[in-house]
Design a protein around this motif. Sequence first.
Motif, short mmCIF file in Angstrom:
data_model
loop_
_atom_site.label_atom_id
_atom_site.label_comp_id
_atom_site.label_asym_id
_atom_site.label_seq_id
_atom_site.Cartn_x
_atom_site.Cartn_y
_atom_site.Cartn_z
N ASP A 1 11.08 13.38 -21.25
CA ASP A 1 10.58 14.72 -21.52
C ASP A 1 9.48 15.14 -20.56
O ASP A 1 9.39 16.31 -20.16
N ASP A 2 8.60 14.20 -20.20
CA ASP A 2 7.48 14.58 -19.33
C ASP A 2 7.91 14.74 -17.87
O ASP A 2 7.08 14.98 -17.00
N ARG A 3 9.22 14.64 -17.60
CA ARG A 3 9.78 14.94 -16.29
C ARG A 3 10.63 16.20 -16.33
O ARG A 3 11.25 16.56 -15.32
N ASN A 4 10.71 16.85 -17.47
CA ASN A 4 11.62 17.97 -17.68
C ASN A 4 10.80 19.21 -18.04
O ASN A 4 10.41 19.40 -19.20
N GLY A 5 10.53 20.04 -17.05
CA GLY A 5 9.64 21.18 -17.25
C GLY A 5 10.13 22.18 -18.28
O GLY A 5 9.33 22.87 -18.90
N VAL B 1 11.76 15.03 -34.65
CA VAL B 1 11.95 15.78 -33.41
C VAL B 1 12.96 16.89 -33.69
O VAL B 1 13.82 16.75 -34.57
N GLN B 2 12.83 18.01 -32.99
CA GLN B 2 13.75 19.13 -33.17
C GLN B 2 14.43 19.47 -31.85
O GLN B 2 13.79 19.47 -30.78
N GLN C 1 4.19 3.63 -29.69
CA GLN C 1 4.23 4.84 -30.50
C GLN C 1 4.05 6.05 -29.59
O GLN C 1 2.94 6.54 -29.39
N SER C 2 5.14 6.50 -29.02
CA SER C 2 5.09 7.64 -28.10
C SER C 2 6.00 8.74 -28.61
O SER C 2 7.02 8.47 -29.25
N ASP C 3 5.63 9.98 -28.32
CA ASP C 3 6.43 11.13 -28.70
C ASP C 3 7.28 11.63 -27.53
O ASP C 3 7.83 12.72 -27.57
N ILE C 4 7.37 10.84 -26.47
CA ILE C 4 8.14 11.22 -25.29
C ILE C 4 9.59 10.77 -25.44
O ILE C 4 9.88 9.57 -25.49
N GLY C 5 10.48 11.74 -25.54
CA GLY C 5 11.90 11.45 -25.60
C GLY C 5 12.55 11.68 -24.26
O GLY C 5 11.91 11.62 -23.21
N PRO D 1 6.42 17.64 -27.29
CA PRO D 1 5.85 16.29 -27.45
C PRO D 1 4.33 16.34 -27.57
O PRO D 1 3.66 17.03 -26.79
N GLY D 2 3.81 15.60 -28.54
CA GLY D 2 2.39 15.73 -28.85
C GLY D 2 1.49 14.60 -28.39
O GLY D 2 0.28 14.79 -28.28
#
Length: 768
Positions: A152-156, A251-252, A198-202, A179-180
């Motif tokens: 997710d942190d690579r997908n703007g 997650v949604q 425990q990461s919120d990055i999918g 992601p929080g």
Amino acid sequence: MTSVELVPSPAPRGVGLEMRVNGREAARLTIPASVRTTDGQVASGGYDSVERDRDSLICLFEARLNEGTRVVLEDRWNPSPEGDSFFVDRTLTIEEAGSTGGVRAELVVDAALSDENADWQLFISGACYNRNDTNLDGLEDYLGTYVQEYRDDRNGHLAVLAYLAGPGLGISLARTSVPGHDTPVSKAELLSGVVVQQSDIGSLGLIPDETGPLRLRAGYPFGEERTFCLDTSGRGWAGYLPVVAGHRAAVQYELRVVPAADLTEAIWSVGERQRLRLRTAPSPLPLPLEELERHRFSLTQQYFRAWTADEDPRRPAGYLTHFSPREGETLGSLIEFGFTGAQSLHALAAIRRGYREGVPLWIKRGRMVNDFFVRECQSENGFAEGLYDTRSRSFVQWFTGILMPFQYSEDEEELRAYLGSQVTEALAPIAKELRGVPGNYTRTMCEAVHSVLLAYEEEARHGVHQADWLKSGERFGSFLLQNQEPDGSWYRGYMPSGEPLTHPVEWFGNGPVEQRSGTIFPIPVLATLHRLTGMPEYKEAALRAADFIATTYVPEVRYCGGLNDTAQLKSVKIDSTGVLFAMRSLIVAYRLGGETRHLEAAVKAAKIATSWLFLWDVPFPVSTLLATGGFRTTGWAVCDAIPAGSYVEDVFLEFVGDLLDVAAASRVPAFVDIVELVINGMQQGTSIPGNMLGYAAPGIQCEGFMTSYWLSAPESTLFSGAVGKVKGDDNDTCNGFVNAAALFGLDAIRETYGTLNLPLIRERVGAP
């Protein structure tokens, strides 16, 4: 009107779902639920149960794993207000903890409009554009596979899209819950590729199945089957939640049918929907824009240097702003015109500000820089050198930025110690061949001359006639006219004689789309020369070039070749700079010739340019530089498709005036909103009093920032900007173009509108 419905259907294991558009199956979920563990177990299939509650479908899946872990997935599907999509709220609950170390869940959607993977055009923000095939060999140019999956942190845009031109329909899968939080990845995890935290990055991805349909896949936490996050081998990695009984994660996502006339419109539709879903808003400015500008400008002036005739008969002058932000000491000895050095762009900023504020010293310095360029850097035939080495008193070629060590050393061991083994092994053979190739990039020459001509116009407004600057522009104009191809194009680089460069192909391109990507640069130069001289030849050449851009790069979304260099694989690549220059050239051509086809192409380029932006703020591990500095990613542009969204850079700031020009000509108010995102966002990471980021002085901003991981497997190098950087780092490099781009973009808005007040500008371009 499009009617979209989601209905239960039989699946090989349990119950699946079908998404239908106007009664036709568009997507199917035969394996909507999958649970994977760190020890390799997989439980997947259809839902165990599907119950309807009014408009909702409540779907349950239970995974009982051999070692005792029990995981329950609950998916609640609801129609969107727009009626063209469905939200799914997924909850993962670890009901019982066994012996496995970690678990992750996947959601898989099969695109059902075509079973032929080659029919689909693909999009992932900043990473995958159409087929990622600008050399036209039928293969993906970077990862070597169409398994395109990104954290997710690579997908703007937090979205993926598969589009089918025949019916004019796309299928998109987007994450709509931002992601929080995230935690650091350890060196051991970078080496092993197994991350338990425990990461919120999918992650989201497009997965072509050799024996079946194209699949869209969401993972939570992330999974990247093939990636350059770790090293150049492309080995994959994945994240897992620790197995703790009672732990829940949510997650949604949104699954949507996207009707669109072509891939560009589908990409634009996905971006606009995500801008709404993610509630994208401009980042707060750390200081008023004028104060930030002053810090940037003052910093640049501190690095001005001029040599006397006794020191160097050529009397070079320039702003030596290539340094580590922490030390503030100039690295190397190069004066670079265009690209990362941006000397004449700095000179233009100095002359403009000098007149605006009545400071003769700034004007004098800008004149010295331009005088050096037109006096010493240009041949009689108009060819211009781009790099002057003040140490050797000679012109050199090709290597700047993080590749500057190749300029000073041919010793592979020395290079390996400085740049690391991955960059050295990838580029040393190419560098060896390039050392024997004289020449310069089309981009570099165009940037230098265009800025000189704009400075000529600024001086003329104040009654100063810089005849040599105009003559320099005309010499280069003749060079462009003489070397334009019959189809209106120019090559990426040229020898001093004017002969186009095509080898090495890794640097100058393989095939016509890549080799002739130099066409995206000359139009602003030619338009300015036409404005100054009235010569029709300049206008004719510019409009022919615009036709080449509009027919070669725009329809298939093949924008490439904006950057001069690379740290991996190939130099001519899909990048944000390429589409930004194409947009600028097309809107300039429209203003020059008034042809509707050029405006239409400029609008399409602008829509793709916005697709490179982050529409949300990535969470950084708490101990990192970007977390402690309060860095926000909204409005930042991904650099290019090789590191993809792992790395953002400053270039879009230079083009905000051009995007406003497109907005005004096309009456697309959303472009003004995008400009505000960029202007506010790209002030983040600038050192200011009270938030210096550990930098040496106010007004320093790095060339780029790590929003995720890229070539991050641990490796010690003398230059920390090369490899081994991790999420939350800067790239430890400040170049001339960083502040030059920021100053130019804001000055361009002032030139047109006389203000930086965007609400007022919205009114002027006809926006609500």
